[in-house]
Design a protein around this motif. Structure first.
Motif, PDB file in Angstrom:
ATOM      1  N   ALA A 217       0.835  -1.203   0.000  1.00 42.24           N
ATOM      2  CA  ALA A 217       0.000   0.000   0.000  1.00 42.24           C
ATOM      3  C   ALA A 217       0.870   1.253   0.000  1.00 42.24           C
ATOM      4  O   ALA A 217       0.595   2.230  -0.709  1.00 42.24           O
ATOM      5  CB  ALA A 217      -0.911  -0.015   1.222  1.00 42.24           C
ATOM      6  N   ASP A 218       1.931   1.211   0.767  1.00 49.30           N
ATOM      7  CA  ASP A 218       2.827   2.364   0.847  1.00 49.30           C
ATOM      8  C   ASP A 218       3.486   2.630  -0.509  1.00 49.30           C
ATOM      9  O   ASP A 218       3.615   3.778  -0.933  1.00 49.30           O
ATOM     10  CB  ASP A 218       3.897   2.084   1.910  1.00 49.30           C
ATOM     11  CG  ASP A 218       4.510   3.363   2.438  1.00 49.30           C
ATOM     12  OD1 ASP A 218       3.766   4.339   2.640  1.00 49.30           O
ATOM     13  OD2 ASP A 218       5.736   3.376   2.628  1.00 49.30           O
ATOM     14  N   GLU A 219       3.880   1.560  -1.168  1.00 47.49           N
ATOM     15  CA  GLU A 219       4.486   1.730  -2.489  1.00 47.49           C
ATOM     16  C   GLU A 219       3.481   2.306  -3.479  1.00 47.49           C
ATOM     17  O   GLU A 219       3.820   3.154  -4.306  1.00 47.49           O
ATOM     18  CB  GLU A 219       5.002   0.381  -2.998  1.00 47.49           C
ATOM     19  CG  GLU A 219       6.216  -0.135  -2.232  1.00 47.49           C
ATOM     20  CD  GLU A 219       6.527  -1.586  -2.571  1.00 47.49           C
ATOM     21  OE1 GLU A 219       5.841  -2.140  -3.458  1.00 47.49           O
ATOM     22  OE2 GLU A 219       7.436  -2.155  -1.946  1.00 47.49           O
ATOM     23  N   SER A 220       2.242   1.851  -3.398  1.00 50.47           N
ATOM     24  CA  SER A 220       1.217   2.374  -4.309  1.00 50.47           C
ATOM     25  C   SER A 220       0.986   3.854  -4.061  1.00 50.47           C
ATOM     26  O   SER A 220       0.854   4.641  -4.999  1.00 50.47           O
ATOM     27  CB  SER A 220      -0.094   1.605  -4.127  1.00 50.47           C
ATOM     28  OG  SER A 220       0.076   0.265  -4.509  1.00 50.47           O
ATOM     29  N   LEU A 221       0.940   4.238  -2.797  1.00 53.04           N
ATOM     30  CA  LEU A 221       0.704   5.644  -2.478  1.00 53.04           C
ATOM     31  C   LEU A 221       1.858   6.530  -2.932  1.00 53.04           C
ATOM     32  O   LEU A 221       1.668   7.706  -3.242  1.00 53.04           O
ATOM     33  CB  LEU A 221       0.492   5.804  -0.968  1.00 53.04           C
ATOM     34  CG  LEU A 221      -0.868   5.318  -0.455  1.00 53.04           C
ATOM     35  CD1 LEU A 221      -0.891   5.298   1.064  1.00 53.04           C
ATOM     36  CD2 LEU A 221      -1.986   6.210  -0.982  1.00 53.04           C
ATOM     37  N   ALA A 222       3.040   5.952  -2.987  1.00 51.33           N
ATOM     38  CA  ALA A 222       4.185   6.745  -3.422  1.00 51.33           C
ATOM     39  C   ALA A 222       4.100   7.097  -4.899  1.00 51.33           C
ATOM     40  O   ALA A 222       4.781   7.999  -5.365  1.00 51.33           O
ATOM     41  CB  ALA A 222       5.478   5.977  -3.153  1.00 51.33           C
ATOM     42  N   GLU A 223       3.242   6.402  -5.619  1.00 49.66           N
ATOM     43  CA  GLU A 223       3.127   6.653  -7.056  1.00 49.66           C
ATOM     44  C   GLU A 223       2.197   7.811  -7.376  1.00 49.66           C
ATOM     45  O   GLU A 223       2.132   8.229  -8.526  1.00 49.66           O
ATOM     46  CB  GLU A 223       2.594   5.394  -7.761  1.00 49.66           C
ATOM     47  CG  GLU A 223       3.527   4.195  -7.654  1.00 49.66           C
ATOM     48  CD  GLU A 223       2.901   2.950  -8.242  1.00 49.66           C
ATOM     49  OE1 GLU A 223       1.712   3.021  -8.625  1.00 49.66           O
ATOM     50  OE2 GLU A 223       3.592   1.930  -8.322  1.00 49.66           O
ATOM     51  N   VAL A 224       1.471   8.291  -6.404  1.00 47.07           N
ATOM     52  CA  VAL A 224       0.496   9.340  -6.706  1.00 47.07           C
ATOM     53  C   VAL A 224       0.806  10.573  -5.876  1.00 47.07           C
ATOM     54  O   VAL A 224       1.506  10.508  -4.867  1.00 47.07           O
ATOM     55  CB  VAL A 224      -0.946   8.865  -6.411  1.00 47.07           C
ATOM     56  CG1 VAL A 224      -1.296   7.676  -7.272  1.00 47.07           C
ATOM     57  CG2 VAL A 224      -1.100   8.526  -4.939  1.00 47.07           C
ATOM     58  N   ALA A 225       0.264  11.682  -6.334  1.00 49.15           N
ATOM     59  CA  ALA A 225       0.396  12.936  -5.599  1.00 49.15           C
ATOM     60  C   ALA A 225      -0.976  13.306  -5.060  1.00 49.15           C
ATOM     61  O   ALA A 225      -1.936  13.425  -5.822  1.00 49.15           O
ATOM     62  CB  ALA A 225       0.916  14.029  -6.518  1.00 49.15           C
ATOM     63  N   ALA A 226      -1.054  13.428  -3.775  1.00 51.73           N
ATOM     64  CA  ALA A 226      -2.343  13.769  -3.162  1.00 51.73           C
ATOM     65  C   ALA A 226      -2.073  14.529  -1.880  1.00 51.73           C
ATOM     66  O   ALA A 226      -1.034  14.363  -1.244  1.00 51.73           O
ATOM     67  CB  ALA A 226      -3.154  12.504  -2.882  1.00 51.73           C
ATOM     68  N   ASP A 227      -3.021  15.349  -1.520  1.00 50.76           N
ATOM     69  CA  ASP A 227      -2.856  16.108  -0.285  1.00 50.76           C
ATOM     70  C   ASP A 227      -3.019  15.209   0.932  1.00 50.76           C
ATOM     71  O   ASP A 227      -2.409  15.447   1.968  1.00 50.76           O
ATOM     72  CB  ASP A 227      -3.873  17.243  -0.244  1.00 50.76           C
ATOM     73  CG  ASP A 227      -3.610  18.251  -1.346  1.00 50.76           C
ATOM     74  OD1 ASP A 227      -2.443  18.378  -1.745  1.00 50.76           O
ATOM     75  OD2 ASP A 227      -4.563  18.893  -1.805  1.00 50.76           O
ATOM     76  N   LYS A 228      -3.848  14.197   0.796  1.00 49.66           N
ATOM     77  CA  LYS A 228      -4.038  13.244   1.898  1.00 49.66           C
ATOM     78  C   LYS A 228      -3.837  11.836   1.373  1.00 49.66           C
ATOM     79  O   LYS A 228      -4.347  11.497   0.304  1.00 49.66           O
ATOM     80  CB  LYS A 228      -5.442  13.378   2.486  1.00 49.66           C
ATOM     81  CG  LYS A 228      -5.671  14.695   3.222  1.00 49.66           C
ATOM     82  CD  LYS A 228      -7.068  14.721   3.817  1.00 49.66           C
ATOM     83  CE  LYS A 228      -7.314  16.045   4.559  1.00 49.66           C
ATOM     84  NZ  LYS A 228      -8.686  16.137   5.095  1.00 49.66           N
ATOM     85  N   LYS A 229      -3.113  11.060   2.153  1.00 48.93           N
ATOM     86  CA  LYS A 229      -2.886   9.670   1.762  1.00 48.93           C
ATOM     87  C   LYS A 229      -3.255   8.781   2.944  1.00 48.93           C
ATOM     88  O   LYS A 229      -2.899   9.086   4.088  1.00 48.93           O
ATOM     89  CB  LYS A 229      -1.418   9.446   1.377  1.00 48.93           C
ATOM     90  CG  LYS A 229      -1.014  10.190   0.120  1.00 48.93           C
ATOM     91  CD  LYS A 229       0.412   9.857  -0.275  1.00 48.93           C
ATOM     92  CE  LYS A 229       0.771  10.497  -1.602  1.00 48.93           C
ATOM     93  NZ  LYS A 229       2.127  10.150  -2.033  1.00 48.93           N
ATOM     94  N   LYS A 230      -3.921   7.713   2.604  1.00 46.97           N
ATOM     95  CA  LYS A 230      -4.407   6.878   3.697  1.00 46.97           C
ATOM     96  C   LYS A 230      -4.430   5.420   3.260  1.00 46.97           C
ATOM     97  O   LYS A 230      -4.705   5.109   2.103  1.00 46.97           O
ATOM     98  CB  LYS A 230      -5.813   7.334   4.114  1.00 46.97           C
ATOM     99  CG  LYS A 230      -6.369   6.622   5.320  1.00 46.97           C
ATOM    100  CD  LYS A 230      -7.588   7.334   5.884  1.00 46.97           C
ATOM    101  CE  LYS A 230      -8.779   7.264   4.980  1.00 46.97           C
ATOM    102  NZ  LYS A 230      -9.989   7.830   5.590  1.00 46.97           N
ATOM    103  N   VAL A 231      -4.129   4.550   4.230  1.00 46.33           N
ATOM    104  CA  VAL A 231      -4.272   3.118   4.017  1.00 46.33           C
ATOM    105  C   VAL A 231      -5.386   2.639   4.941  1.00 46.33           C
ATOM    106  O   VAL A 231      -5.366   2.913   6.144  1.00 46.33           O
ATOM    107  CB  VAL A 231      -2.966   2.364   4.351  1.00 46.33           C
ATOM    108  CG1 VAL A 231      -3.176   0.872   4.164  1.00 46.33           C
ATOM    109  CG2 VAL A 231      -1.822   2.852   3.489  1.00 46.33           C
ATOM    110  N   VAL A 232      -6.357   1.964   4.345  1.00 45.75           N
ATOM    111  CA  VAL A 232      -7.431   1.369   5.144  1.00 45.75           C
ATOM    112  C   VAL A 232      -7.192  -0.135   5.157  1.00 45.75           C
ATOM    113  O   VAL A 232      -7.216  -0.783   4.112  1.00 45.75           O
ATOM    114  CB  VAL A 232      -8.815   1.695   4.550  1.00 45.75           C
ATOM    115  CG1 VAL A 232      -9.901   1.051   5.394  1.00 45.75           C
ATOM    116  CG2 VAL A 232      -9.009   3.201   4.477  1.00 45.75           C
ATOM    117  N   LEU A 233      -6.933  -0.666   6.342  1.00 46.59           N
ATOM    118  CA  LEU A 233      -6.620  -2.087   6.475  1.00 46.59           C
ATOM    119  C   LEU A 233      -7.843  -2.811   7.010  1.00 46.59           C
ATOM    120  O   LEU A 233      -8.301  -2.544   8.128  1.00 46.59           O
ATOM    121  CB  LEU A 233      -5.434  -2.252   7.429  1.00 46.59           C
ATOM    122  CG  LEU A 233      -4.912  -3.665   7.616  1.00 46.59           C
ATOM    123  CD1 LEU A 233      -4.295  -4.187   6.322  1.00 46.59           C
ATOM    124  CD2 LEU A 233      -3.883  -3.717   8.734  1.00 46.59           C
TER     125      LEU A 233
END
Lengths: 672, 298
Positions: free
Chosen positions: A175-191
């Protein structure tokens, strides 16, 4: 795709027309001057004017480009990866929903709760959010790449729990790697998971989500709590045909607060019940159930261990490959090969005391042994050999390379240099010198074995108390060894020096060295009760270690040769390439004639039965970066900066180059 | 305070009357010489003229003095022993002047022609004037009468610059008309084909004329002092071209040098006296050149 952190600054690209405006404002006013004649400019003026116009046009273009580049650089561009179908790689919020599809999620109600919760999270996402859906068990997979919530919800409906284990950390990493691919003001992982504690047991120390990535944990509970389950087993995979009972143990856990009685557990081999027993498992406790079956014939003995309670049935698969007698080749000096005393005698008597011994010994004189003599052996004992021929040396190396086990017993004839030359490639150590215990101990005392690695498979049978007295062994002489840093040392002497060493070569066999041969002149080892079981266990270990494993876990790669085919528990046949075990059960390998040649037993990871969960807060605290709150607001900025810094620095670099080119060209323009 | 050697051209240019200008120059020049004009010894009375310093006293007409109380000397036709034709280029290129307050080449040429005419007639040399551009525009035959000088000066005042220069063509045309051998003074910027000019000069020479060539160039043409890019327009053809002086000066000066050298060499080949003037050169220099040539001719 290129995006801009400060797109409003792109208006600055309009400055590209400034050089043109300035040029027209400040360019030389070309006054028309009457002159008497132009005859003296013949041929020079036209070319000069052409050159001047070309260079001035180039200069204007350079200056306009320079202004535009600087404006673009200030807009802080960064490159995004190719967008998905929805084209939303930049958003106010980027959310990764990681759904647990491990075996434990198949418990009654758990999966439905998980899907409902994940769907609820997806439906509640505000507009402008982009979502990625990850399914994970012991590995994480992206099921739906960045897109809108509806796409993820559609994919979510198709997921089903598998039979594999749980790795929460793998999911969070993905999930962290996926989030690193995008630019967003808020990033969140829902487990969305039942949060089995075993799922974080292999977490890399100190690993955390990137700063700015929030972790939202949605714990899932089944409708009814787990009762009992098999959380571990000690299943023999290859045994020697010794007609002796072999232990089969399973560890059973009760995760409830109530004791559970009438737990039935039974062992069946080749479809026939062998043993069964009823046990009661105390609340929140584990216990071990043991069977001691005797595996008769040589070949596969596939079976199951079934655990039954009032509400659940759990099956564990096993296959025990019964091997024929272990063929042991013993390489010794010519004069000792047939000796009726000393180490050869004690070894021969211990290995093959009677005709029905599980071992078959063949003594090879060092001067006449050939590669063919080693061909059928499972274990090679090298007993106090001074020198060997280069051909034999190569044959031993090949034997080891193909998985053969070697037991090195250096004695009084062994020369350290020759030993290193002959066996240094795979030996667990080098020899330095022979030490006399009496020289280093008060009163001429013998050296004692004081440290035993009971975790080593050779010493499994000595794990129980009073099942092996190593201190009874007195050692008068032993080899001092060196260069043993890469070897395992199951036995050490009282002075800390290694007594038994093992080195396992990648892709090859195992080599064990005992620093003192079983010779009364060196020690009293052959005269002690521990001698026989230790020697047998060592030979079994060396012989069986090279055998093909028979038991795997879901997700493991099942070896399959090109000509054979493999039938999975569902009856589907696979051929040609190794197969990833997708479900627990028995996988049978057949040759082209249809004859079964091997059986793999595949089980769900035992740890999956351990449903003890980690509290959500604890998981969040251990996985989120400490500066979470501070970084959340600027997470998109951080991400964008990481992506853009390099890019706009290139633009600045290009601009500097353009400045240099502009200076060069401007100096070439004829002014007057 | 020392007297300036030459009269300032800028001052002269402010004299609107060309006759007065010529008189000022010539008289100043003659005073400097302290020498009487040349004169003839013919018996055929031509006219009276006022006594001038340097004239022999014996030539004063005392009878006339008794009547009018002024000194006059008699002039005779035979005293005109040299025929002199001034050829003035009035092409468009002659109108060029680099300094708006200065003289154009044509104005300078007019001054020069006026002074020469004044001085020549004063020396009792019959003087004519021919103006031309690409063809002969005006021809005033050589004469020695005082009214002739006025006619020449009036013509100079009335002449404007005109068309292209074609020195060679105009000179060829003139060579056929100048029957009497004499002195030909050419005032021009000679912006024509050098070989053609040389051929025309050779033709004059063949007919027995002596020649003085006053090559008039503007100072800017000789030094090319420009430093800013400009669009230069040819005064004759009207064509224009962009000129970057700093980049083109070397080429210009080289080609100009070749041109001047060719002209001087052509003049030398026909044994013509060649003098390059820029528009700042004092007019007295031209008179000196004439006197030198005149003395050679006797």
């Amino acid at each position: 795709m290129m995006s801009f952190r400060n797109p409003s600054l792109l208006i600055g690209t309009a400055a590209a027309i400034l050089p043109i405006i300035i040029y027209f404002i400040t360019r030389d006013r070309i006054s028309v001057i009457p002159f008497s004649t132009l005859r003296f400019f013949a041929g020079t003026s036209a070319s000069l004017v052409r050159r001047k116009k070309w260079l001035e046009t180039l200069l204007l273009a350079l200056r306009a480009l320079l202004c535009a580049l600087i404006a673009i650089a200030f807009a802080r561009p960064f490159l995004q990866k190719k967008p998905d179908a929805s084209g939303k790689l930049r958003a106010d919020q980027a959310v990764v929903v990681a759904v647990d599809v491990s075996q434990s999620m198949a418990r009654p109600g758990a999966w439905k709760h998980a899907v409902d919760k994940a769907d609820e999270v997806l439906a509640a996402l505000p507009g402008g959010s982009i979502v990625s859906l990850i399914a994970f068990d012991q590995a994480a997979r992206t099921e739906s790449n960045w897109g809108d919530a509806s796409q993820a919800r559609t994919k979510l409906a198709t997921l089903q729990p598998a039979a594999a284990g749980t790795d929460l950390v793998a999911a969070l990493r993905k999930a962290d790697e996926s989030l690193a691919e995008v630019a967003a003001d808020k990033k969140k992982v829902v487990l969305v998971s039942d949060l089995q504690r075993v799922g974080v047991s292999n977490a890399a120390s100190g690993w955390k989500l990137h700063p700015g990535v929030a972790l939202q944990v949605e714990p899932i509970s089944p409708d009814s709590p787990s009762t009992v389950g098999i959380i571990g087993a000690n299943l023999p995979q290859s045994v020697v045909n010794d007609r002796l009972p072999h232990p089969v143990t399973v560890r059973i856990a009760n995760a409830t607060a109530q004791p559970i009685k009438d737990v039935s557990i039974g062992l069946a081999l080749t479809g026939q019940p062998v043993q069964s027993q009823k046990i009661a498992v105390p609340a929140n406790q584990q216990l071990t159930a043991s069977f001691r079956p005797t595996f008769g014939e040589v070949g596969d003995h596939a079976g199951t261990i079934t655990l039954k309670t009032e509400s659940t049935t759990e099956t564990l698969y096993l296959n025990v490959n019964v091997l024929p007698r272990i063929r042991v080749a013993m390489l010794a000096q010519d004069d000792e090969a047939r000796s009726a005393s000393g180490a050869p005698f004690f070894l021969a008597r211990a290995i093959q005391p009677a005709a029905d011994s599980p071992f078959e010994l063949k003594v090879l004189p060092a001067s006449s042994a050939t590669a063919a003599d080693l061909a059928n052996a499972s274990v090679l004992i090298v007993l106090d050999v001074a020198t060997i021929s280069p051909e034999l040396k190569q044959a031993i190396a090949d034997f080891h390379k193909h998985g053969g086990g070697i037991l090195l017993l250096p004695g009084s004839k062994t020369q350290p240099a020759s030993f290193t030359s002959s066996f240094g490639e795979f030996a667990p150590c080098q020899l330095r010198r022979v030490l006399l215990a009496s020289d280093t101990r008060k009163g001429g005392a013998k050296a004692l074995i004081t440290r035993v690695d009971l975790e080593h498979p050779i010493f499994e049978i000595f794990q129980k108390p009073h099942s092996g007295d190593f201190s009874a062994v007195g050692i008068d002489r032993y080899w001092e060894v060196t260069d043993s840093q890469l070897s395992r040392v199951p036995l050490r002497l009282d002075d800390g020096r290694p007594f038994m060493l093992e080195k396992v070569s990648p892709g090859g066999g195992s080599c064990v060295l005992i620093a003192s041969p079983p010779d009364p002149a060196w020690n009293n080892f052959p005269q002690r009760a521990i001698y026989l079981p230790l020697l047998h266990q060592t030979l079994r270990y060396l012989a069986i270690r090279g055998e093909q494993p028979t038991t795997y876990q879901v997700g493991d790669l099942l070896p399959l040769t090109a000509e054979n085919s493999l039938k999975d528990p569902a009856g589907q046949s696979h051929k040609g390439v190794p197969l990833i075990a997708a479900a627990p059960g028995l996988y049978t390998m057949t040759d082209p004639s249809g004859k079964t040649v091997f059986t793999y037993a595949v089980n769900t990871p035992f740890a999956e039965a351990d449903t003890a969960s980690i509290p959500a807060d604890e998981l969040r605290a251990s996985m989120e970066s400490p500066d979470q709150d501070d970084a959340t607001a600027g997470s998109g900025l951080v991400s964008a900066n990481l992506g853009s810094r390099e890019f706009w620095s290139y633009l600045i670099g290009v601009s500097l180059v353009l400045v240099l080119v502009e200076l060069f060209v401007s100096n070439k323009v004829p002014r007057h | 305070m020392a007297q300036p050697k030459y009269l300032n051209l800028a001052t002269l240019s402010r004299i609107g009357n060309l006759q007065l200008l010529a008189k000022t120059v010539v008289e100043g020049f003659v005073l400097g010489l302290h020498k009487s004009p040349f004169h003839g010894s013919s018996v055929e009375f031509s006219e009276y003229r006022p006594y001038a310093a340097g004239d022999e006293i014996k030539r004063i007409d005392w009878k006339l003095f008794a009547k009018v109380d002024r000194y006059y000397v008699k002039q005779y036709e035979a005293e005109t022993n040299l025929v002199c034709n001034i050829l003035l280029d009035c092409s468009a290129s002659m109108s060029y002047k680099s300094d708006p307050k200065g003289l154009s080449k044509f104005e300078y040429g007019c001054f020069l022609a006026a002074c020469l005419a004044h001085f020549m007639i004063g020396q009792r040399d019959a003087t004519g004037l021919v103006t031309f551009d690409d063809k002969v525009r005006t021809v005033i035959p050589p004469k020695l009468t005082p009214t002739h000088l006025r006619r020449i000066l009036t013509e100079l005042e009335d002449t404007k610059t005109g068309e292209k220069t074609q020195v060679a063509g105009a000179m060829n045309q003139l060579a056929d008309g100048l029957k009497r051998k004499g002195l030909v003074v050419l005032i021009s910027d000679l912006l024509d084909d050098v070989d053609s000019i040389k051929a025309a000069l050779r033709r004059f020479r063949f007919q027995g004329h002596d020649m003085i060539i006053f090559h008039v160039m503007d100072n800017a043409e000789l030094t090319f002092p420009f430093d800013r890019m400009m669009q230069m327009q040819d005064l004759e053809s009207g064509q224009s071209t962009l000129v970057a002086p700093q980049s083109m000066r070397e080429t210009y000066m080289k080609q100009l040098g070749n041109f001047l050298h060719s002209i001087e060499k052509a003049a030398g080949d026909v044994r013509a006296d060649y003098k390059l003037f820029d528009t700042n050169t004092p007019l007295e220099i031209a008179l000196s050149e004439y006197l030198y040539k005149r003395s050679q001719l006797g």
